[in-house]
Design a protein around this motif. Sequence first.
Motif, PDB file in Angstrom:
ATOM      1  N   ALA A 107       0.859  -1.179   0.000  1.00  0.00           N
ATOM      2  CA  ALA A 107       0.000   0.000   0.000  1.00  0.00           C
ATOM      3  C   ALA A 107       0.897   1.231   0.000  1.00  0.00           C
ATOM      4  CB  ALA A 107      -0.905  -0.001   1.229  1.00  0.00           C
ATOM      5  N   LYS A 108       0.555   2.211  -0.807  1.00  0.00           N
ATOM      6  CA  LYS A 108       1.379   3.410  -0.934  1.00  0.00           C
ATOM      7  C   LYS A 108       1.602   4.099   0.413  1.00  0.00           C
ATOM      8  CE  LYS A 108       0.127   4.306  -5.729  1.00  0.00           C
ATOM      9  NZ  LYS A 108      -0.415   5.282  -6.682  1.00  0.00           N
ATOM     10  N   ALA A 109       0.614   4.059   1.277  1.00  0.00           N
ATOM     11  CA  ALA A 109       0.729   4.716   2.585  1.00  0.00           C
ATOM     12  C   ALA A 109       1.780   4.050   3.470  1.00  0.00           C
ATOM     13  CB  ALA A 109      -0.622   4.706   3.293  1.00  0.00           C
ATOM     14  N   ASN A 110       2.141   2.800   3.169  1.00  0.00           N
ATOM     15  CA  ASN A 110       3.092   2.060   3.992  1.00  0.00           C
ATOM     16  C   ASN A 110       4.516   2.064   3.447  1.00  0.00           C
ATOM     17  OD1 ASN A 110       0.937   1.353   5.635  1.00  0.00           O
ATOM     18  ND2 ASN A 110       0.565  -0.547   4.530  1.00  0.00           N
ATOM     19  N   ILE A 111       4.755   2.805   2.375  1.00  0.00           N
ATOM     20  CA  ILE A 111       6.068   2.757   1.733  1.00  0.00           C
ATOM     21  C   ILE A 111       7.087   3.596   2.496  1.00  0.00           C
ATOM     22  CG2 ILE A 111       7.377   3.398  -0.331  1.00  0.00           C
ATOM     23  CD1 ILE A 111       4.935   2.634  -1.979  1.00  0.00           C
ATOM     24  N   THR A 112       8.193   2.930   2.805  1.00  0.00           N
ATOM     25  CA  THR A 112       9.388   3.573   3.354  1.00  0.00           C
ATOM     26  C   THR A 112      10.552   3.105   2.483  1.00  0.00           C
ATOM     27  OG1 THR A 112       9.935   1.720   4.815  1.00  0.00           O
ATOM     28  CG2 THR A 112       8.454   3.435   5.719  1.00  0.00           C
ATOM     29  N   PRO A 113      11.715   3.737   2.583  1.00  0.00           N
ATOM     30  CA  PRO A 113      12.853   3.229   1.801  1.00  0.00           C
ATOM     31  C   PRO A 113      13.130   1.750   2.087  1.00  0.00           C
ATOM     32  CG  PRO A 113      13.380   5.394   2.656  1.00  0.00           C
ATOM     33  CD  PRO A 113      12.061   4.989   3.274  1.00  0.00           C
ATOM     34  N   GLU A 114      13.036   1.370   3.350  1.00  0.00           N
ATOM     35  CA  GLU A 114      13.314  -0.018   3.722  1.00  0.00           C
ATOM     36  C   GLU A 114      12.261  -0.977   3.171  1.00  0.00           C
ATOM     37  OE1 GLU A 114      13.088   2.551   5.988  1.00  0.00           O
ATOM     38  OE2 GLU A 114      15.251   2.847   6.175  1.00  0.00           O
ATOM     39  N   SER A 115      10.979  -0.613   3.302  1.00  0.00           N
ATOM     40  CA  SER A 115       9.922  -1.524   2.842  1.00  0.00           C
ATOM     41  C   SER A 115       9.935  -1.667   1.325  1.00  0.00           C
ATOM     42  CB  SER A 115       8.545  -1.062   3.333  1.00  0.00           C
ATOM     43  OG  SER A 115       8.169   0.163   2.733  1.00  0.00           O
ATOM     44  N   LEU A 116      10.159  -0.570   0.612  1.00  0.00           N
ATOM     45  CA  LEU A 116      10.180  -0.645  -0.846  1.00  0.00           C
ATOM     46  C   LEU A 116      11.377  -1.466  -1.311  1.00  0.00           C
ATOM     47  CD1 LEU A 116       8.649   0.200  -3.343  1.00  0.00           C
ATOM     48  CD2 LEU A 116       9.989   2.311  -3.403  1.00  0.00           C
ATOM     49  N   HIS A 117      12.525  -1.234  -0.708  1.00  0.00           N
ATOM     50  CA  HIS A 117      13.723  -2.005  -1.028  1.00  0.00           C
ATOM     51  C   HIS A 117      13.486  -3.492  -0.751  1.00  0.00           C
ATOM     52  CE1 HIS A 117      17.961  -3.018  -1.328  1.00  0.00           C
ATOM     53  NE2 HIS A 117      17.961  -3.450  -0.077  1.00  0.00           N
ATOM     54  N   ARG A 118      12.853  -3.807   0.377  1.00  0.00           N
ATOM     55  CA  ARG A 118      12.595  -5.190   0.763  1.00  0.00           C
ATOM     56  C   ARG A 118      11.631  -5.882  -0.216  1.00  0.00           C
ATOM     57  NH1 ARG A 118      10.896  -4.256   5.480  1.00  0.00           N
ATOM     58  NH2 ARG A 118       8.693  -4.310   5.018  1.00  0.00           N
ATOM     59  N   VAL A 119      10.508  -5.228  -0.569  1.00  0.00           N
ATOM     60  CA  VAL A 119       9.554  -5.892  -1.467  1.00  0.00           C
ATOM     61  C   VAL A 119      10.135  -6.079  -2.863  1.00  0.00           C
ATOM     62  CG1 VAL A 119       7.494  -5.195  -0.171  1.00  0.00           C
ATOM     63  CG2 VAL A 119       8.242  -3.799  -2.087  1.00  0.00           C
ATOM     64  N   ILE A 120      10.939  -5.129  -3.317  1.00  0.00           N
ATOM     65  CA  ILE A 120      11.593  -5.283  -4.620  1.00  0.00           C
ATOM     66  C   ILE A 120      12.576  -6.450  -4.576  1.00  0.00           C
ATOM     67  CG2 ILE A 120      13.254  -4.233  -6.224  1.00  0.00           C
ATOM     68  CD1 ILE A 120      11.828  -1.523  -5.622  1.00  0.00           C
ATOM     69  N   GLY A 121      13.406  -6.485  -3.539  1.00  0.00           N
ATOM     70  CA  GLY A 121      14.373  -7.583  -3.403  1.00  0.00           C
ATOM     71  C   GLY A 121      13.701  -8.938  -3.327  1.00  0.00           C
ATOM     72  N   ASN A 122      12.626  -9.027  -2.554  1.00  0.00           N
ATOM     73  CA  ASN A 122      11.893 -10.288  -2.445  1.00  0.00           C
ATOM     74  C   ASN A 122      11.277 -10.704  -3.777  1.00  0.00           C
ATOM     75  OD1 ASN A 122      12.497 -10.453   0.272  1.00  0.00           O
ATOM     76  ND2 ASN A 122      10.508  -9.704   0.963  1.00  0.00           N
ATOM     77  N   ALA A 123      10.743  -9.739  -4.514  1.00  0.00           N
ATOM     78  CA  ALA A 123      10.142 -10.045  -5.818  1.00  0.00           C
ATOM     79  C   ALA A 123      11.191 -10.573  -6.794  1.00  0.00           C
ATOM     80  CB  ALA A 123       9.456  -8.804  -6.386  1.00  0.00           C
ATOM     81  N   ILE A 124      12.360  -9.939  -6.807  1.00  0.00           N
ATOM     82  CA  ILE A 124      13.439 -10.363  -7.701  1.00  0.00           C
ATOM     83  C   ILE A 124      13.901 -11.777  -7.334  1.00  0.00           C
ATOM     84  CG2 ILE A 124      15.841  -9.915  -8.369  1.00  0.00           C
ATOM     85  CD1 ILE A 124      15.121  -6.868  -8.062  1.00  0.00           C
ATOM     86  N   GLU A 125      14.109 -12.024  -6.048  1.00  0.00           N
ATOM     87  CA  GLU A 125      14.540 -13.352  -5.594  1.00  0.00           C
ATOM     88  C   GLU A 125      13.487 -14.415  -5.912  1.00  0.00           C
ATOM     89  OE1 GLU A 125      15.819 -13.469  -1.524  1.00  0.00           O
ATOM     90  OE2 GLU A 125      16.977 -11.622  -1.766  1.00  0.00           O
ATOM     91  N   HIS A 126      12.222 -14.088  -5.704  1.00  0.00           N
ATOM     92  CA  HIS A 126      11.123 -15.023  -5.971  1.00  0.00           C
ATOM     93  C   HIS A 126      11.121 -15.444  -7.436  1.00  0.00           C
ATOM     94  CE1 HIS A 126       6.861 -16.094  -6.723  1.00  0.00           C
ATOM     95  NE2 HIS A 126       6.978 -16.683  -5.555  1.00  0.00           N
TER      96      HIS A 126
END
Length: 141
Positions: A107-126
Amino acid sequence: MAERVTILIIDDSEDDRIFYRRTLKQAPGVEYVTREADNGEDGIRSLTAEPPTCVLLDYSLPGHNGIEVLKQIRNRFLYMPVVMLTGQGNEEVAVSAMQEGAQNYIAKANITPESLHRVIGNAIEHCALHKRIHEQRASLE
C-alpha cells in the motif's frame, strides 16, 4: 560498489513517481535506476523495448487497472518481478494481484525506503528462484 537495479515505474501520478524515485535513492547498498510510464500501454512498450530488473505497477491506471497490465506482463515475461502498488490498501486487490502473478504488493501509505527495497528484493529473488526451478525441471525431462 553498489548493486545496480533497473526499475520500471508504471503509475499515472507524477507525484507518486517522484516519491518512488526519491525513496529508492535512500535504499542502502543498491543503486536503483528508474524508468517511467504513466499508463499501461507505454509501460508494456518500455518493458518490451528494454526489460528492467523489476516493475512497480500501480493498481489504478487510466483506461484499465493494473491487474490487466499485470496479465499482459505475465503473458510476455513469465519471470518478470512485479510489485503491485495501491493507494487503497485493499486486501482484495492484494489477493487478486498475487493470483495474477505479482510477486509482492504494498500500500502506498506504507512505503518507506526499507519496505520498498525489501519488497523489490523479495520479488526479484522469488522470480529468480521460480525460473531456476523451471529450468531444472525442464532439464530433467
